[in-house]
Write a protein that holds these residues in place. Sequence first.
Motif, PDB file in Angstrom:
ATOM      1  N   ASP A  57      26.927 -13.436 -26.484  1.00  0.00           N
ATOM      2  CA  ASP A  57      26.580 -12.966 -27.831  1.00  0.00           C
ATOM      3  C   ASP A  57      27.793 -12.327 -28.498  1.00  0.00           C
ATOM      4  OD1 ASP A  57      25.403 -12.180 -30.136  1.00  0.00           O
ATOM      5  OD2 ASP A  57      23.968 -10.794 -29.231  1.00  0.00           O
ATOM      6  N   LEU A  58      28.443 -13.095 -29.352  1.00  0.00           N
ATOM      7  CA  LEU A  58      29.585 -12.574 -30.103  1.00  0.00           C
ATOM      8  C   LEU A  58      29.159 -11.908 -31.405  1.00  0.00           C
ATOM      9  CD1 LEU A  58      32.103 -15.538 -29.659  1.00  0.00           C
ATOM     10  CD2 LEU A  58      32.072 -13.351 -28.442  1.00  0.00           C
ATOM     11  N   TRP A  59      27.847 -11.836 -31.652  1.00  0.00           N
ATOM     12  CA  TRP A  59      27.347 -11.311 -32.915  1.00  0.00           C
ATOM     13  C   TRP A  59      26.524 -10.036 -32.747  1.00  0.00           C
ATOM     14  CZ3 TRP A  59      27.577 -16.403 -31.436  1.00  0.00           C
ATOM     15  CH2 TRP A  59      28.411 -17.228 -32.203  1.00  0.00           C
ATOM     16  N   GLY A  60      26.247  -9.622 -31.520  1.00  0.00           N
ATOM     17  CA  GLY A  60      25.419  -8.446 -31.267  1.00  0.00           C
ATOM     18  C   GLY A  60      26.213  -7.149 -31.288  1.00  0.00           C
ATOM     19  N   GLU A  61      25.518  -6.039 -31.102  1.00  0.00           N
ATOM     20  CA  GLU A  61      26.127  -4.706 -31.158  1.00  0.00           C
ATOM     21  C   GLU A  61      27.265  -4.528 -30.150  1.00  0.00           C
ATOM     22  OE1 GLU A  61      26.880  -0.660 -32.100  1.00  0.00           O
ATOM     23  OE2 GLU A  61      26.068  -2.380 -33.209  1.00  0.00           O
ATOM     24  N   PRO A  62      27.128  -4.971 -28.889  1.00  0.00           N
ATOM     25  CA  PRO A  62      28.247  -4.784 -27.949  1.00  0.00           C
ATOM     26  C   PRO A  62      29.564  -5.390 -28.454  1.00  0.00           C
ATOM     27  CG  PRO A  62      26.278  -5.410 -26.753  1.00  0.00           C
ATOM     28  CD  PRO A  62      25.952  -5.545 -28.216  1.00  0.00           C
ATOM     29  N   ALA A  63      29.476  -6.516 -29.168  1.00  0.00           N
ATOM     30  CA  ALA A  63      30.690  -7.147 -29.690  1.00  0.00           C
ATOM     31  C   ALA A  63      31.301  -6.330 -30.816  1.00  0.00           C
ATOM     32  CB  ALA A  63      30.385  -8.561 -30.175  1.00  0.00           C
ATOM     33  N   HIS A  64      30.480  -5.568 -31.543  1.00  0.00           N
ATOM     34  CA  HIS A  64      31.006  -4.723 -32.616  1.00  0.00           C
ATOM     35  C   HIS A  64      31.640  -3.450 -32.056  1.00  0.00           C
ATOM     36  CE1 HIS A  64      29.205  -7.526 -35.231  1.00  0.00           C
ATOM     37  NE2 HIS A  64      27.966  -7.103 -35.104  1.00  0.00           N
ATOM     38  N   VAL A  65      31.215  -3.050 -30.855  1.00  0.00           N
ATOM     39  CA  VAL A  65      31.828  -1.894 -30.194  1.00  0.00           C
ATOM     40  C   VAL A  65      33.152  -2.315 -29.549  1.00  0.00           C
ATOM     41  CG1 VAL A  65      31.562  -0.167 -28.373  1.00  0.00           C
ATOM     42  CG2 VAL A  65      29.592  -0.816 -29.774  1.00  0.00           C
ATOM     43  N   ASP A  66      33.092  -3.386 -28.746  1.00  0.00           N
ATOM     44  CA  ASP A  66      34.296  -3.898 -28.077  1.00  0.00           C
ATOM     45  C   ASP A  66      34.048  -5.341 -27.655  1.00  0.00           C
ATOM     46  OD1 ASP A  66      36.578  -4.408 -26.684  1.00  0.00           O
ATOM     47  OD2 ASP A  66      36.252  -2.916 -25.109  1.00  0.00           O
ATOM     48  N   PRO A  67      34.619  -6.298 -28.362  1.00  0.00           N
ATOM     49  CA  PRO A  67      34.377  -7.707 -28.022  1.00  0.00           C
ATOM     50  C   PRO A  67      35.150  -8.198 -26.806  1.00  0.00           C
ATOM     51  CG  PRO A  67      35.891  -7.555 -29.867  1.00  0.00           C
ATOM     52  CD  PRO A  67      35.459  -6.145 -29.562  1.00  0.00           C
ATOM     53  N   LEU A  68      36.139  -7.436 -26.336  1.00  0.00           N
ATOM     54  CA  LEU A  68      37.024  -7.940 -25.278  1.00  0.00           C
ATOM     55  C   LEU A  68      36.310  -8.231 -23.960  1.00  0.00           C
ATOM     56  CD1 LEU A  68      40.261  -5.842 -25.907  1.00  0.00           C
ATOM     57  CD2 LEU A  68      39.777  -8.201 -26.574  1.00  0.00           C
ATOM     58  N   PRO A  69      35.357  -7.397 -23.480  1.00  0.00           N
ATOM     59  CA  PRO A  69      34.669  -7.749 -22.226  1.00  0.00           C
ATOM     60  C   PRO A  69      33.905  -9.068 -22.302  1.00  0.00           C
ATOM     61  CG  PRO A  69      34.364  -5.416 -22.721  1.00  0.00           C
ATOM     62  CD  PRO A  69      34.996  -6.040 -23.933  1.00  0.00           C
ATOM     63  N   ILE A  70      33.282  -9.335 -23.440  1.00  0.00           N
ATOM     64  CA  ILE A  70      32.556 -10.600 -23.610  1.00  0.00           C
ATOM     65  C   ILE A  70      33.528 -11.770 -23.582  1.00  0.00           C
ATOM     66  CG2 ILE A  70      31.037 -11.919 -25.141  1.00  0.00           C
ATOM     67  CD1 ILE A  70      30.086  -9.230 -26.290  1.00  0.00           C
ATOM     68  N   LEU A  71      34.647 -11.617 -24.280  1.00  0.00           N
ATOM     69  CA  LEU A  71      35.641 -12.694 -24.330  1.00  0.00           C
ATOM     70  C   LEU A  71      36.265 -12.933 -22.948  1.00  0.00           C
ATOM     71  CD1 LEU A  71      37.360 -11.801 -27.722  1.00  0.00           C
ATOM     72  CD2 LEU A  71      35.827 -13.728 -27.280  1.00  0.00           C
ATOM     73  N   ALA A  72      36.456 -11.870 -22.180  1.00  0.00           N
ATOM     74  CA  ALA A  72      37.010 -12.017 -20.832  1.00  0.00           C
ATOM     75  C   ALA A  72      36.041 -12.812 -19.953  1.00  0.00           C
ATOM     76  CB  ALA A  72      37.282 -10.651 -20.218  1.00  0.00           C
ATOM     77  N   ARG A  73      34.756 -12.548 -20.096  1.00  0.00           N
ATOM     78  CA  ARG A  73      33.740 -13.281 -19.341  1.00  0.00           C
ATOM     79  C   ARG A  73      33.710 -14.754 -19.756  1.00  0.00           C
ATOM     80  NH1 ARG A  73      28.144 -13.182 -19.619  1.00  0.00           N
ATOM     81  NH2 ARG A  73      28.219 -11.775 -21.409  1.00  0.00           N
ATOM     82  N   MET A  74      33.882 -14.998 -21.056  1.00  0.00           N
ATOM     83  CA  MET A  74      33.913 -16.377 -21.543  1.00  0.00           C
ATOM     84  C   MET A  74      35.119 -17.124 -20.985  1.00  0.00           C
ATOM     85  SD  MET A  74      32.700 -15.748 -25.502  1.00  0.00           S
ATOM     86  CE  MET A  74      32.897 -17.452 -26.022  1.00  0.00           C
TER      87      MET A  74
END
Length: 399
Positions: free
Chosen positions: A5-22
Amino acid sequence: MNHFDLWGEPAHVDPLPILARMRSEAPIVRLFDPHQGAPEWVVTRYADVVELLRDNRFSKDKRKLPPRSREMYFRVSELDALDKHMLFADPPEHTRLRSLVAKAFTPRRMRDMQPRIAESARWLLREADETRGSGGVNLLEVFAFSLPITVLAELIGVPLEDQPRFKAWTNILAAPPDFESLRRMAVEFQEYLAEFIQRRRAEPCDDLTSALIAAEEQGDRLSAVELMSMLFLLIAAGYETTGNLIANSVWALLKHPAELARLRAEPSLLESAIEEVLRYCPPVKNTIGAYPLADTKFQGQVIPEGEKVVASLLSANHDPEQFEEPERFDITRSPNKHVAFGLGPHFCLGAPLARLEASVAVDVLVQEYPRLAFAEDPSNLRWREAVFIHGLNRLPVIW
């Protein structure tokens, strides 16, 4: 479909952990953009991003897409007259447009602007200093975005009193509240630019608009629609990109006080510091998108004809396969082959101006405001909910 989810609240706080997982689990993945209501392929590894940006099988020209794709991704027909610029063109048309614009967008013109940029930066900060309260100011409003629109107005030749309108239009473009607002913005912007260009044709001045009107390459010139589209691109892209670069620079330096102190002690590190900001927190998180004109195999994935593919510049700039300790902010990092301004034929033509404005703005703030600090806990700050822009919602500071 939207496991990441690149559009949810966690991405607005810090998108880097999501991108690292991707990057680790699905470096090329098909997601679903809830705002656009359409699928979107996201490429996250540095090597893949570089390959994508150089791959001519992916088109920027929406006119080449099947009707289904145009309906999904380009719903606002009022923008049609504003997108005849090089960002939405493929070679050889892109080559032609870029050559014509480069005739006017010269390095000398950029260098000559440096004293005026510094003068404008100091004036804006003095104005903010006189009006700020005890709680500080939102640097985005009083400086980071005010400086680029001031510079662009002077560069293009737009009267200063029209700056608020330009700011409102570009804000809508970067993060449209709805399609109707986007339509109104497009109509108003077109009407303004058409009238402005007509005045410049009648009365040329020493500005970029007049230079674009006069630019010629092998007997060829920009058409009226191309000229309007090019000015629209320069204003919209220059305003958002540079405003976010200035704000992101301040945010990154304040978050890393040792690096800020290092820059104050060694002003010669300014250029390197701006390059590290461009890598660490680039002002543009994704490319605008490209589209395969047939089912296309890319790095093991088959991307269907006409589906949007974006390169995550933010993710690529944090890929440990390319950058040692990518989460470390180091203003002396070398080499630093970031992709903040893209790569290949679509490398940002305005990159020198963005770098110049950011360098001047940061230099004035860092050297002349030694007490510059966050006005509140930076963990409260959020990244904007925007399609491709990577910028903060606000940046409260004191000095």
